[in-house]
Design a protein around this motif. Structure first.
Motif, PDB file in Angstrom:
ATOM      1  N   PHE A  25       0.830  -1.206   0.000  1.00  0.00           N
ATOM      2  CA  PHE A  25       0.000   0.000   0.000  1.00  0.00           C
ATOM      3  C   PHE A  25       0.864   1.257   0.000  1.00  0.00           C
ATOM      4  CE2 PHE A  25      -1.729   3.407   2.702  1.00  0.00           C
ATOM      5  CZ  PHE A  25      -2.736   3.850   1.843  1.00  0.00           C
ATOM      6  N   LEU A  26       1.941   1.244   0.789  1.00  0.00           N
ATOM      7  CA  LEU A  26       2.845   2.403   0.837  1.00  0.00           C
ATOM      8  C   LEU A  26       3.374   2.731  -0.549  1.00  0.00           C
ATOM      9  CD1 LEU A  26       4.668   4.501   2.282  1.00  0.00           C
ATOM     10  CD2 LEU A  26       6.345   2.655   2.571  1.00  0.00           C
ATOM     11  N   LEU A  27       3.831   1.715  -1.272  1.00  0.00           N
ATOM     12  CA  LEU A  27       4.383   1.944  -2.612  1.00  0.00           C
ATOM     13  C   LEU A  27       3.326   2.478  -3.568  1.00  0.00           C
ATOM     14  CD1 LEU A  27       6.662  -1.217  -2.977  1.00  0.00           C
ATOM     15  CD2 LEU A  27       7.340   1.114  -2.383  1.00  0.00           C
ATOM     16  N   VAL A  28       2.124   1.894  -3.522  1.00  0.00           N
ATOM     17  CA  VAL A  28       1.041   2.372  -4.386  1.00  0.00           C
ATOM     18  C   VAL A  28       0.687   3.819  -4.036  1.00  0.00           C
ATOM     19  CG1 VAL A  28      -1.407   2.089  -4.950  1.00  0.00           C
ATOM     20  CG2 VAL A  28       0.081   0.083  -4.817  1.00  0.00           C
ATOM     21  N   HIS A  29       0.589   4.102  -2.747  1.00  0.00           N
ATOM     22  CA  HIS A  29       0.230   5.450  -2.285  1.00  0.00           C
ATOM     23  C   HIS A  29       1.260   6.479  -2.753  1.00  0.00           C
ATOM     24  CE1 HIS A  29      -1.825   8.359   0.146  1.00  0.00           C
ATOM     25  NE2 HIS A  29      -0.773   8.589   0.908  1.00  0.00           N
ATOM     26  N   LEU A  30       2.540   6.146  -2.630  1.00  0.00           N
ATOM     27  CA  LEU A  30       3.582   7.082  -3.040  1.00  0.00           C
ATOM     28  C   LEU A  30       3.609   7.253  -4.563  1.00  0.00           C
ATOM     29  CD1 LEU A  30       6.558   6.173  -0.665  1.00  0.00           C
ATOM     30  CD2 LEU A  30       4.941   8.070  -0.486  1.00  0.00           C
ATOM     31  N   VAL A 153       9.165   6.892   7.593  1.00  0.00           N
ATOM     32  CA  VAL A 153       8.336   5.824   7.029  1.00  0.00           C
ATOM     33  C   VAL A 153       9.140   4.964   6.059  1.00  0.00           C
ATOM     34  CG1 VAL A 153       6.360   5.330   5.529  1.00  0.00           C
ATOM     35  CG2 VAL A 153       6.166   7.073   7.310  1.00  0.00           C
ATOM     36  N   THR A 154       9.890   5.599   5.155  1.00  0.00           N
ATOM     37  CA  THR A 154      10.632   4.841   4.146  1.00  0.00           C
ATOM     38  C   THR A 154      11.779   4.054   4.775  1.00  0.00           C
ATOM     39  OG1 THR A 154      11.933   6.839   3.630  1.00  0.00           O
ATOM     40  CG2 THR A 154      10.034   6.360   2.237  1.00  0.00           C
ATOM     41  N   PHE A 155      12.413   4.613   5.814  1.00  0.00           N
ATOM     42  CA  PHE A 155      13.446   3.853   6.524  1.00  0.00           C
ATOM     43  C   PHE A 155      12.820   2.640   7.197  1.00  0.00           C
ATOM     44  CE2 PHE A 155      15.611   2.557  10.344  1.00  0.00           C
ATOM     45  CZ  PHE A 155      16.920   2.411   9.915  1.00  0.00           C
ATOM     46  N   HIS A 156      11.687   2.845   7.862  1.00  0.00           N
ATOM     47  CA  HIS A 156      11.004   1.752   8.568  1.00  0.00           C
ATOM     48  C   HIS A 156      10.639   0.642   7.584  1.00  0.00           C
ATOM     49  CE1 HIS A 156       8.945   0.226  12.122  1.00  0.00           C
ATOM     50  NE2 HIS A 156       7.954  -0.137  11.332  1.00  0.00           N
ATOM     51  N   VAL A 186      19.398   0.908  -0.870  1.00  0.00           N
ATOM     52  CA  VAL A 186      18.956   1.351  -2.194  1.00  0.00           C
ATOM     53  C   VAL A 186      17.440   1.553  -2.205  1.00  0.00           C
ATOM     54  CG1 VAL A 186      18.756   0.701  -4.631  1.00  0.00           C
ATOM     55  CG2 VAL A 186      20.898   0.279  -3.398  1.00  0.00           C
ATOM     56  N   VAL A 187      16.715   0.623  -1.596  1.00  0.00           N
ATOM     57  CA  VAL A 187      15.252   0.737  -1.508  1.00  0.00           C
ATOM     58  C   VAL A 187      14.880   2.018  -0.770  1.00  0.00           C
ATOM     59  CG1 VAL A 187      13.164  -0.264  -0.510  1.00  0.00           C
ATOM     60  CG2 VAL A 187      14.845  -1.743  -1.633  1.00  0.00           C
ATOM     61  N   VAL A 191      12.745   4.886  -2.739  1.00  0.00           N
ATOM     62  CA  VAL A 191      11.382   5.168  -2.261  1.00  0.00           C
ATOM     63  C   VAL A 191      11.312   6.565  -1.636  1.00  0.00           C
ATOM     64  CG1 VAL A 191       9.530   4.412  -0.725  1.00  0.00           C
ATOM     65  CG2 VAL A 191      10.924   2.711  -1.919  1.00  0.00           C
ATOM     66  N   SER A 192      12.379   6.978  -0.950  1.00  0.00           N
ATOM     67  CA  SER A 192      12.422   8.330  -0.378  1.00  0.00           C
ATOM     68  C   SER A 192      12.390   9.387  -1.478  1.00  0.00           C
ATOM     69  CB  SER A 192      13.675   8.519   0.480  1.00  0.00           C
ATOM     70  OG  SER A 192      13.655   7.686   1.600  1.00  0.00           O
ATOM     71  N   TYR A 193      13.120   9.137  -2.561  1.00  0.00           N
ATOM     72  CA  TYR A 193      13.127  10.071  -3.693  1.00  0.00           C
ATOM     73  C   TYR A 193      11.726  10.216  -4.284  1.00  0.00           C
ATOM     74  CZ  TYR A 193      13.641  11.849  -8.408  1.00  0.00           C
ATOM     75  OH  TYR A 193      13.466  12.574  -9.560  1.00  0.00           O
ATOM     76  N   ILE A 194      11.043   9.081  -4.465  1.00  0.00           N
ATOM     77  CA  ILE A 194       9.687   9.112  -5.015  1.00  0.00           C
ATOM     78  C   ILE A 194       8.770   9.933  -4.105  1.00  0.00           C
ATOM     79  CG2 ILE A 194       7.647   7.704  -5.540  1.00  0.00           C
ATOM     80  CD1 ILE A 194       9.593   5.451  -6.350  1.00  0.00           C
ATOM     81  N   GLY A 195       8.872   9.690  -2.808  1.00  0.00           N
ATOM     82  CA  GLY A 195       8.001  10.371  -1.855  1.00  0.00           C
ATOM     83  C   GLY A 195       8.290  11.853  -1.721  1.00  0.00           C
ATOM     84  N   ILE A 196       9.567  12.206  -1.595  1.00  0.00           N
ATOM     85  CA  ILE A 196       9.922  13.616  -1.392  1.00  0.00           C
ATOM     86  C   ILE A 196       9.655  14.432  -2.644  1.00  0.00           C
ATOM     87  CG2 ILE A 196      11.844  15.210  -0.990  1.00  0.00           C
ATOM     88  CD1 ILE A 196      12.982  13.175   0.968  1.00  0.00           C
ATOM     89  N   SER A 197       9.964  13.871  -3.825  1.00  0.00           N
ATOM     90  CA  SER A 197       9.705  14.610  -5.066  1.00  0.00           C
ATOM     91  C   SER A 197       8.206  14.853  -5.222  1.00  0.00           C
ATOM     92  CB  SER A 197      10.260  13.849  -6.269  1.00  0.00           C
ATOM     93  OG  SER A 197       9.671  12.558  -6.390  1.00  0.00           O
TER      94      SER A 197
END
Length: 203
Positions: A25-30, A153-156, A186-187, A191-197
């Protein structure tokens, strides 16, 4: 003995739910949020599609809210009762374990605030669209808060993948655990890049 066996299964359920379905869900949401980088219409279209899914409320409770509630409550239990595995893992891993617990608590608080600002506002009649998120993160304090919490969240999630694979016996050797530490890094970065951008696109 029965208590230990129950703990064994409860921990595995906690670990599994952290990846499936919560991680998914996190990946889809981001990725939906990342549509904001393509413009207002792209995000509103993606958000509108998610809102139009059949049996949305039932899906949210079964796939999101109930798993998150269990993962969070049991995670808090672990955070306040578990001890660092000083003799079993390296000092680095013990630091990762500590950060996993801290980011878990931050994530739990953040989810509650995020739900209030979006889903509950939707239930009160607001529309979940680009403008809603823009109004939140256009405030510098909320923007900084969201970025910090997103990193938590992304670290967790990324570090939790390592824990998940160890818990389920996939990463058994020290070598495989060391390799996946880099994979999880790397993950975390991707994922942090996707979220922050995505967050910055709403600004």
């Amino acid at each position: 003995m029965a208590y230990s066996k129950n703990q064994f299964y409860l921990r595995r359920l906690h670990s599994l739910l952290g990846v499936i379905p919560i991680g998914g869900f996190l990946l889809v949401h981001l990725l939906v949020n990342h549509q904001a980088t393509k413009g207002v219409e792209a995000f509103n279209k993606a958000a509108g599609f998610m809102e139009s899914l059949p049996f949305l409320i039932a899906l949210e409770f079964i796939v999101i809210y109930i798993p998150i509630l269990y993962h969070a409550v049991y995670g808090v239990h672990i955070a306040f009762t578990a001890k660092e595995n000083v003799g079993h893992y390296s000092q680095f891993r013990n630091w990762m374990f500590l950060l996993q617990r801290l980011t878990g608590i931050i994530t739990f608080i953040f989810i509650g605030i995020h739900l209030w600002q979006t889903r509950i506002q939707r239930a009160l009649g607001e529309e979940v669209n680009f403008d809603m998120v823009h109004d939140i993160v256009s405030n510098p304090i909320w923007l900084i808060f969201y970025i910090i919490c997103l990193l938590a969240v992304t670290f967790h999630f990324a570090n939790g993948l390592w824990s998940f694979l160890v818990t389920w016996g996939v990463l058994q050797s020290k070598r495989s655990q060391q390799i996946f530490t880099w994979v999880s890094l790397v993950v975390f970065i991707v994922v942090s890049y996707i979220g922050i951008s995505a967050i910055l696109a709403f600004v």
